[in-house]
Scaffold this motif. Structure first.
Motif, short mmCIF file in Angstrom:
data_model
loop_
_atom_site.label_atom_id
_atom_site.label_comp_id
_atom_site.label_asym_id
_atom_site.label_seq_id
_atom_site.Cartn_x
_atom_site.Cartn_y
_atom_site.Cartn_z
N LEU A 1 7.75 21.44 -26.72
CA LEU A 1 8.12 20.82 -27.98
C LEU A 1 6.90 20.69 -28.89
N HIS A 2 6.95 21.40 -30.01
CA HIS A 2 5.90 21.33 -31.02
C HIS A 2 6.47 20.79 -32.32
N ALA A 3 5.59 20.48 -33.25
CA ALA A 3 5.99 20.03 -34.58
C ALA A 3 4.86 20.36 -35.55
N GLY A 4 5.21 20.44 -36.82
CA GLY A 4 4.20 20.63 -37.84
C GLY A 4 3.55 19.30 -38.19
N TYR A 5 2.50 19.37 -38.99
CA TYR A 5 1.81 18.17 -39.46
C TYR A 5 2.18 17.87 -40.90
N ALA A 6 2.53 16.62 -41.18
CA ALA A 6 2.67 16.18 -42.56
C ALA A 6 1.29 16.03 -43.18
N ASP A 7 0.34 15.61 -42.35
CA ASP A 7 -1.06 15.48 -42.76
C ASP A 7 -1.90 15.94 -41.58
N GLU A 8 -2.45 17.16 -41.67
CA GLU A 8 -3.19 17.71 -40.52
C GLU A 8 -4.46 16.92 -40.24
N ARG A 9 -5.11 16.43 -41.30
CA ARG A 9 -6.35 15.67 -41.09
C ARG A 9 -6.08 14.39 -40.31
#
Length: 266
Positions: free
Chosen positions: A141-149
């Motif tokens: 299970l992966h997900a993207g970042y809303a804020d990668e920092r």
């Protein structure tokens, strides 16, 4: 490249389903009324089969491989008709083999390794997703970042998994998650998504130490109701692949006692 234990009570792969392939017991595995239990696995179906047959002796297995990334799996099930057609085709195949004209899926489980979670995410959002009793995510299970920092997840992408985890924790379903310690570039790891889901359950994984299958080293775990998390060290490709080896124990320890599937035989 793990040793092949054979096929147990199962016949070889059949292309009867509308998508992927399936194996079912040579005989049996069906109730008098025609009910049978079904596990649909996404990504790595032949490697998964080697582990599945070590413990399963009645559950029908459908394996689906569609490509490398999760997008191919998500797109394939964008329409709810795709999943319904898959279930219908499996029921027809079981009816034909067993002679039970009204064969039907009794217990339904979804399983995914790696990119296969893309299909599961789509299915859980559909009305037919409410039929799912068991969910197995093997480093998947992966997900993207809303804020990668800030490493803030795009929560909307994993909402169906959070909802299912809550059902499982309440004892209404079963869910097993495993994660490696791989840190991918630009998106959330399976460790991050697993930890986020546990926090939604107001829980905290506890440290653990155990040598597991295929060289996996357990480092943390969390259990609540029907929800189970297992976290492992290892940050290379073989470590990722080794999570498929967990299927035999998941079937033996959890699914078989829960479903009480009618036994198949040669």
């Amino acid at each position: 490249m793990t040793p092949d234990p054979g096929w147990g009570v199962y016949d070889r792969w059949s292309r009867a389903p509308s998508m992927g392939q399936m194996i079912m017991p040579h005989r049996g595995g069906v109730t008098k009324r025609g009910g049978f239990d079904l596990l649909i696995h996404f990504h790595g179906h032949e490697a998964l089969r080697k582990e599945f047959v070590k413990a399963a002796d009645g559950v029908v297995l459908v394996g689906i491989d569609l490509g490398i990334g999760s997008g191919a799996y998500s797109s394939a099930f964008a329409s709810p008709y795709a999943f319904k057609q898959l279930l219908d085709s499996v029921e027809r195949a079981v009816a034909k083999k067993t002679g039970k004209k009204k064969a039907y899926v009794r217990k339904l489980g979804l399983s995914a390794w790696s990119a296969g979670y893309g299909a599961v995410e789509r299915i859980l959002r559909q009305p037919a997703g409410k039929r799912v009793d068991a969910l197995i995510l093997l480093d998947a299970l992966h997900a993207g970042y809303a804020d990668e920092r800030q490493r803030t997840l795009k929560v909307a992408q994993i909402e169906p998994f959070i909802a299912f985890a809550r059902r499982a924790a309440a004892g209404e379903a079963f869910m097993f998650m495993s994660h490696s310690s791989i840190v991918p570039p630009g998106y959330a790891s399976t460790g991050e998504t697993a930890s986020f889901i546990v926090r939604q359950l107001r829980g905290k994984p506890r440290r653990a130490s155990r040598r597991d299958v295929l060289g996996l080293d357990l480092v943390q775990r969390y259990d609540r109701g029907g929800f189970h998390l297992r976290g492992y060290s290892g940050d290379d490709k073989p470590d990722h692949c080794a999570h498929l080896g967990l299927m035999a124990d998941v079937m033996r320890v959890h699914i078989k006692p829960r479903w009480k599937t009618p036994k198949g035989r040669r």
